[in-house]
Write an enzyme that holds these catalytic residues in place. Sequence first.
Site, PDB file in Angstrom:
ATOM      1  N   SER A   1     -67.918-128.950   0.979  1.00  0.00           N
ATOM      2  CA  SER A   1     -67.829-129.235  -0.451  1.00  0.00           C
ATOM      3  C   SER A   1     -66.656-130.181  -0.675  1.00  0.00           C
ATOM      4  CB  SER A   1     -67.592-127.924  -1.213  1.00  0.00           C
ATOM      5  OG  SER A   1     -67.144-128.158  -2.532  1.00  0.00           O
TER       6      SER A   1
ATOM      7  N   TYR B   1     -64.217-119.777  -3.377  1.00  0.00           N
ATOM      8  CA  TYR B   1     -65.107-120.855  -2.922  1.00  0.00           C
ATOM      9  C   TYR B   1     -64.292-121.943  -2.230  1.00  0.00           C
ATOM     10  CZ  TYR B   1     -68.970-124.261  -3.223  1.00  0.00           C
ATOM     11  OH  TYR B   1     -69.957-125.173  -2.934  1.00  0.00           O
TER      12      TYR B   1
END
Length: 265
Positions: free
Chosen positions: A156, A169
């Site tokens: 990400s 996350y």
Amino acid sequence: MEKNIMAAPLDTSLFNLSGRTALITGSVRGIGQALADGLAAAGARIVVNGRREAAVAAAVDRLSAQGCAALGSVFDVSDEASVIQAFEALDAQGIEVDILINNAGVQFRKPMVELAVEDWRRVVDTNLTGAFIVARQAARRMIARGRGGKIINIGSLTSEAARATVAPYTAAKGGIKLLTRAMAAEWAQFDIQANAIGPGYILTEMNTALIENPEFDAWVKSSNPAGRWGRPDELAGTAVYLASAASNYVNGQIIYVDGGWLSVL
């Protein structure tokens, strides 16, 4: 006197995945579905994964209707026993995974001071520990077969940079970058290439709340040199490259597909 060495024309067969089998976790929708479509178009047989049997069956039917070779494997990436059982079931069917894409992931948004430990663990267990559990099973078999393989982990922008309210996350995706390097360090000797893709802001179901937030939507479009959100299918080309013979000397890398977002301040 130096010889005039002419470059050989690009062998496009390097990108052909015919005869290869790719297991893509979390591939019933979103980025995982787009990656399944992309690898299937390049000739790979796809093992669709999800936690719900009906969703996996529907995804397999969709690929099959398009003339692609596909089958399903239902398991939870964060459940070690479930993952082991799934690989043993593939073994029993004579299905050998040549390409693994660790895509399954969850998101949870809350300020750290309000974050419960169980929510932290759920995100990290799925996004980071799950990638380790599944890759370990795949790599054991790749090593035993002796013909190498490809592992692609989905990172990400938060593999590189942080944003408020997504601490678990961010920690997990930062871990994905270093886990990918650890895989390369240990498994390159077995002709296994482990690399990662870092998607930017992509139009997916996981990002629905952000997409529908006018302020955040405007920020994404104004802060990204491309001036827009990315589409899931725009990740497929990078995945095909990393899954193919074209990337046989690429290992331990993360490629950001983000419209240039990380390149600017």
